[in-house]
Design an enzyme around this catalytic site. Structure first.
Site, PDB file in Angstrom:
ATOM      1  N   HIS A  88       3.469   9.984   7.059  1.00  0.00           N
ATOM      2  CA  HIS A  88       3.900  10.270   8.689  1.00  0.00           C
ATOM      3  C   HIS A  88       4.277  11.212   9.501  1.00  0.00           C
ATOM      4  O   HIS A  88       3.607  11.665  10.325  1.00  0.00           O
ATOM      5  CB  HIS A  88       4.950   9.432   9.074  1.00  0.00           C
ATOM      6  N   SER A 106      -2.298   5.779   8.821  1.00  0.00           N
ATOM      7  CA  SER A 106      -0.628   6.293   9.021  1.00  0.00           C
ATOM      8  C   SER A 106      -0.636   7.411  10.007  1.00  0.00           C
ATOM      9  O   SER A 106      -0.522   7.627  10.836  1.00  0.00           O
ATOM     10  CB  SER A 106       0.147   5.567   8.658  1.00  0.00           C
TER      11      SER A 106
END
Length: 218
Positions: free
Chosen positions: A196, A132
């Site tokens: 993230h 991610s």
């Protein structure tokens, strides 16, 4: 979905091979594979630990090589599919602009730099695993190169890519702040929102320092 470009294809294949290989129950392997089982559990499956709030006595669980291995491993089929679909959707456009070799450098940089931020700055003690961070870096690059291209994300309606990424970054920052206060986020609490943000920050950092790195732009 856009036509897959060479580096995106290779990254998808590498992630697929690793994911499939690690679905086998390691305890059923012959004793001769004991060393491989150790490698599997410590470097891949256990995930990257942050050093900031690591309890005393657990420092030995941190393995620097996990800065690399953590973003080539996934803990579930959904996790794998979601990340690979995002890479296949956004990666080709970014690779077309950067070129295949430069895109590979960019992807690896986002994963490694994002992992370093997780290791030393992440307020959450939970281990981090998955692509991610690198993919959020690709998303940031997509928004930089195609700011007005419509982009959708989960429950959010399609918006210009730059606006969408700013909204996602703001939501991630809010969730990181809530995690730092010990708030119960339910199922969202197992997601590395800091990871993230770290991937996005790494993308910005790459563009800022790339000219000082010994990288070929071909």
């Amino acid at each position: 979905m856009p036509r897959l470009t060479p580096t995106v294809q290779h990254l998808l294949l590498i992630n697929l091979v690793i994911f499939v290989a690690f679905q086998a129950p390691m305890e059923n392997l012959p004793p001769a594979f004991a060393e491989g089982m150790y490698l599997y559990t410590t470097l891949f499956k256990s995930g990257l630990l942050g050093l900031r709030d690591l309890p005393a006595g657990m420092e030995g669980l941190f393995h620097p090589v996990q800065l690399l291995t953590h973003f080539f491993t996934h803990h579930s089929l959904f996790h794998f599919i979601f990340n690979m679909l995002a890479l296949a959707s956004l990666g080709p456009a970014v690779e077309t602009v950067l070129g295949s070799r430069r895109f590979l450098y960019f992807y690896l940089f986002c994963g490694l730099a994002g992992g370093t931020m997780i290791a030393f700055l992440d307020p959450s003690p939970n281990p981090v695993i998955g692509a991610s961070g690198a993919i959020f870096g690709v998303m940031a690059a997509f928004a930089w190169q195609f700011p007005y291209q419509p982009l959708s994300f989960f429950f959010l309606p399609p918006l210009p890519a730059r606006t969408m990424v700013l909204i996602i970054a703001a939501i991630s920052a809010l969730l990181v702040a809530l995690q730092a206060t010990g708030a119960n986020l339910g199922g969202m609490g197992v997601v590395s929102h800091f990871g993230h943000l770290a991937g996005m920050a790494a993308a910005i950092l790459f563009y800022g320092i790339e000219r000082f790195l010994p990288l070929s732009r071909k």
